[in-house]
Design a protein around this motif. Structure first.
Motif, PDB file in Angstrom:
ATOM      1  N   LYS A 293      -3.164  -1.429  -4.374  1.00 47.21           N
ATOM      2  CA  LYS A 293      -2.545  -3.312  -5.081  1.00 47.21           C
ATOM      3  C   LYS A 293      -3.359  -3.222  -5.870  1.00 47.21           C
ATOM      4  CE  LYS A 293      -1.927  -5.186   0.347  1.00 47.21           C
ATOM      5  NZ  LYS A 293      -1.585  -5.607   1.100  1.00 47.21           N
TER       6      LYS A 293
ATOM      7  N   LYS B  14      -7.413  -0.559  -3.107  1.00 46.47           N
ATOM      8  CA  LYS B  14      -7.265   1.154  -2.836  1.00 46.47           C
ATOM      9  C   LYS B  14      -8.107   0.965  -1.620  1.00 46.47           C
ATOM     10  CE  LYS B  14      -6.688   5.062  -3.917  1.00 46.47           C
ATOM     11  NZ  LYS B  14      -5.095   5.338  -4.337  1.00 46.47           N
ATOM     12  N   GLY B  15      -6.980   2.838  -0.807  1.00 44.77           N
ATOM     13  CA  GLY B  15      -7.774   2.507   0.546  1.00 44.77           C
ATOM     14  C   GLY B  15      -8.058   4.817   0.143  1.00 44.77           C
TER      15      GLY B  15
ATOM     16  N   TYR C 214       0.781  -0.697   0.217  1.00 46.11           N
ATOM     17  CA  TYR C 214       0.090   0.014   0.051  1.00 46.11           C
ATOM     18  C   TYR C 214       0.963   1.064  -0.180  1.00 46.11           C
ATOM     19  CZ  TYR C 214      -3.908  -2.727   1.501  1.00 46.11           C
ATOM     20  OH  TYR C 214      -5.363  -3.649   1.008  1.00 46.11           O
ATOM     21  N   THR C 215       2.436   1.281  -0.044  1.00 49.91           N
ATOM     22  CA  THR C 215       3.299   2.577   0.951  1.00 49.91           C
ATOM     23  C   THR C 215       4.317   2.255  -0.534  1.00 49.91           C
ATOM     24  OG1 THR C 215       4.115   0.677   1.766  1.00 49.91           O
ATOM     25  CG2 THR C 215       2.414   1.828   3.062  1.00 49.91           C
TER      26      THR C 215
ATOM     27  N   ASN D  24       2.920   6.670  -1.030  1.00 47.91           N
ATOM     28  CA  ASN D  24       2.105   5.872  -0.542  1.00 47.91           C
ATOM     29  C   ASN D  24       0.725   5.762  -0.892  1.00 47.91           C
ATOM     30  OD1 ASN D  24       1.141   5.429   2.157  1.00 47.91           O
ATOM     31  ND2 ASN D  24       0.051   7.312   2.958  1.00 47.91           N
TER      32      ASN D  24
ATOM     33  N   TYR E 141      -7.703   3.944   6.874  1.00 45.47           N
ATOM     34  CA  TYR E 141      -8.252   4.391   5.537  1.00 45.47           C
ATOM     35  C   TYR E 141      -9.710   2.978   5.683  1.00 45.47           C
ATOM     36  CZ  TYR E 141      -4.102   6.516   4.490  1.00 45.47           C
ATOM     37  OH  TYR E 141      -2.557   7.015   3.974  1.00 45.47           O
TER      38      TYR E 141
ATOM     39  N   GLN F  95      -1.350   4.195  -1.090  1.00 45.52           N
ATOM     40  CA  GLN F  95      -2.626   2.764  -1.272  1.00 45.52           C
ATOM     41  C   GLN F  95      -3.280   2.270  -2.327  1.00 45.52           C
ATOM     42  OE1 GLN F  95      -3.135   2.432   2.308  1.00 45.52           O
ATOM     43  NE2 GLN F  95      -1.181   3.893   2.793  1.00 45.52           N
TER      44      GLN F  95
ATOM     45  N   TYR G 241     -10.715   0.349   2.814  1.00 50.72           N
ATOM     46  CA  TYR G 241     -10.013  -0.488   1.788  1.00 50.72           C
ATOM     47  C   TYR G 241     -11.818  -1.150   0.854  1.00 50.72           C
ATOM     48  CZ  TYR G 241      -5.726   0.399   3.175  1.00 50.72           C
ATOM     49  OH  TYR G 241      -4.086   0.959   4.363  1.00 50.72           O
TER      50      TYR G 241
END
Length: 462
Positions: free
Chosen positions: A83, A114-115, A74-75, A79, A122, A81, A124
């Motif tokens: 995947k 997505k966050g 995610y970072t 960052n 966050y 957020q 997700y």
């Protein structure tokens, strides 16, 4: 027509079988031959070559794993957020273009998460969607036996566009996904080019195939006969692209030599493959020349079956042939016939052997006659006797080749229609098989056989 696909060494080994097959079916020369080298015969084989795109597709699919790409962090990427995982959902498909190119389609399934939030808190949400990734690969065949490709991205085609559902908030993530996919598509282009260069490098196989011919092939252990095949040069036509295949034509010039006695010297091993020559076009049919040998013992047996102990009317009396034999003198066949009755003596009829296509026989031309007799009175009848016996020999005597032609054609077509290796099958047809030039050897008659045929090599499931 020959269809050639990705295993040149096996194919060239089969060429060597083709070169030999016409010899294997022939009557052996007399074992009285100890050392005689038949003429070196230049032959040529022309083969349409078909490279099915399905086989290239199989090669690429085998090298590309189902999971093509994943981002488990995610970072990373400032960052973000975000995947993502990308899978190949179906086999990669190749289609021939019109400009020396191949269009490649890669169907993909993408999972993305997505966050959304601030200050490290966050929420997700994930989604799954599909797209088709496209490439354009340009192929060029080099005369050093290598194929080079230049693959470039050709965009995406979305089946379903990605979006995240946070209730009241719908977040399209197409830009995020496309950014990752474009980066991977660039890398994938390099992978395709590397795989193509590795799998379609024929130079190494050309050296190995060429060296298959370094050792002469034993034709007959009983008569200590050998066939030596020497490749001379290769010609190739430009690649032609179709929707499901790539076509070209390959022409190979070789020398075929038949030897008796000791095994001839091997050719030096090739370390570097010679470059081939590009030509605009080649004919689909090929001509292969080999030799068939008829020993004088067989020629004599044919004469005995025709004439021995037969009586012929001559001036109210009879002439009987007591014995007859056939042998060679220089470039002529000599028929020696002992007669009794009205003419007691030995008649010698010689002629140059030629192939009579209408009779399917090797017959005598430009005949000459001589009679040896101790009876002076009989010499006065020589002219009359000469006309009668020479006409009889010319009309009736001949070495049949029909069985030889049929047997050779059958054996060649059997060899042309086999699966020599798993997944590799030969299809072929002989259009004509005809004795051409006839010449003498110390123990028999040698006929040069002209074989006209087409071939196709079909490769599936390698």
């Amino acid at each position: 027509m020959i269809t050639l696909k990705f295993i040149p060494l096996k194919i060239f080994r089969i060429f060597s079988l083709i070169f030999c097959i016409n010899i294997f079916g022939q009557p052996p020369v007399s074992n009285q031959i100890t050392h005689y080298n038949f003429p070196k015969i230049k032959s040529s084989i022309t083969m349409p070559v078909e490279i099915p795109l399905a086989e290239i597709s199989n090669m690429i699919n085998a090298s590309v794993k189902d999971l093509i790409y994943k981002d488990d962090s995610y970072t990373d990427n400032n960052n973000d957020q975000f995947k993502v995982k990308v899978w190949k959902t179906r086999p990669i498909r190749l289609v021939g273009g019109t400009n020396q190119n191949i269009l490649i389609e890669v169907p993909l399934k993408i999972w993305a998460e997505k966050g959304i939030g601030t200050l490290g808190i966050y929420t997700y949400q994930n989604t799954t969607f599909e797209t088709v990734m496209s490439f354009n690969a340009t192929l060029s065949l080099k005369n050093n036996w290598t194929i080079t490709t230049v693959t470039k991205p050709n965009g995406f085609r979305w089946v379903t566009k990605p979006a995240l559902d946070f209730g009241r908030i719908q977040i399209p993530i197409t830009p995020l996904v496309e950014k990752s996919l474009k980066e991977q598509q660039e890398k994938f282009c390099k992978t395709i080019d590397l795989q193509m260069a590795s799998q379609l490098n024929f130079q190494h196989y050309a050296i190995m195939a060429w060296n298959v011919f370094s050792n002469p092939f034993p034709i007959s252990e009983e008569y200590n006969t050998w066939l030596k095949v020497t490749p001379v040069r290769v010609q190739v036509t430009p690649l032609k692209f179709y929707s499901n295949q790539i076509n070209t034509s390959l022409g190979i010039e070789v020398y075929c030599e038949t030897f008796t006695g000791n095994k001839p010297e091997s050719l030096p091993l090739m370390k570097n493959a010679s470059d081939f020559t590009f030509v605009p076009e080649l004919t689909n049919h090929f001509l292969l020349q080999t030799t068939a040998n008829i020993p004088f013992t067989e020629a004599s047996n044919i004469a005995r079956n025709m004439f021995l102990n037969k009586e012929y009317d001559f001036r109210g009396s009879a002439v009987k042939i007591k014995d007859i034999k056939v042998y060679g003198v220089d470039d002529r066949i000599m028929i020696e016939a002992e007669t009794e009755g009205y003419v007691n003596g030995t008649a010698f009829i010689s002629g140059i052997p030629v192939y009579d296509e209408s009779k399917k026989k090797i017959v005598l031309s430009n005949t000459k006659f001589n009679l040896k007799t101790s009876n002076i009175l009989q010499k006065t009848a020589t002219l009359l006797f000469r006309g009668r016996i020479v006409k009889m020999i010319e009309d009736e005597y001949g070495i049949p080749t029909q069985d030889m032609e049929n047997t050779s054609k059958k054996s060649i077509e059997e060899a042309f229609n086999k699966e020599y290796y798993k997944g590799l099958k030969i299809n072929g047809k002989v259009f004509s098989l005809t004795p051409g030039t006839i010449f003498m050897n110390p123990s028999g008659i040698t006929a040069v056989i002209d074989t006209r045929a087409t071939l196709q090599l079909i490769l599936n499931g390698i």
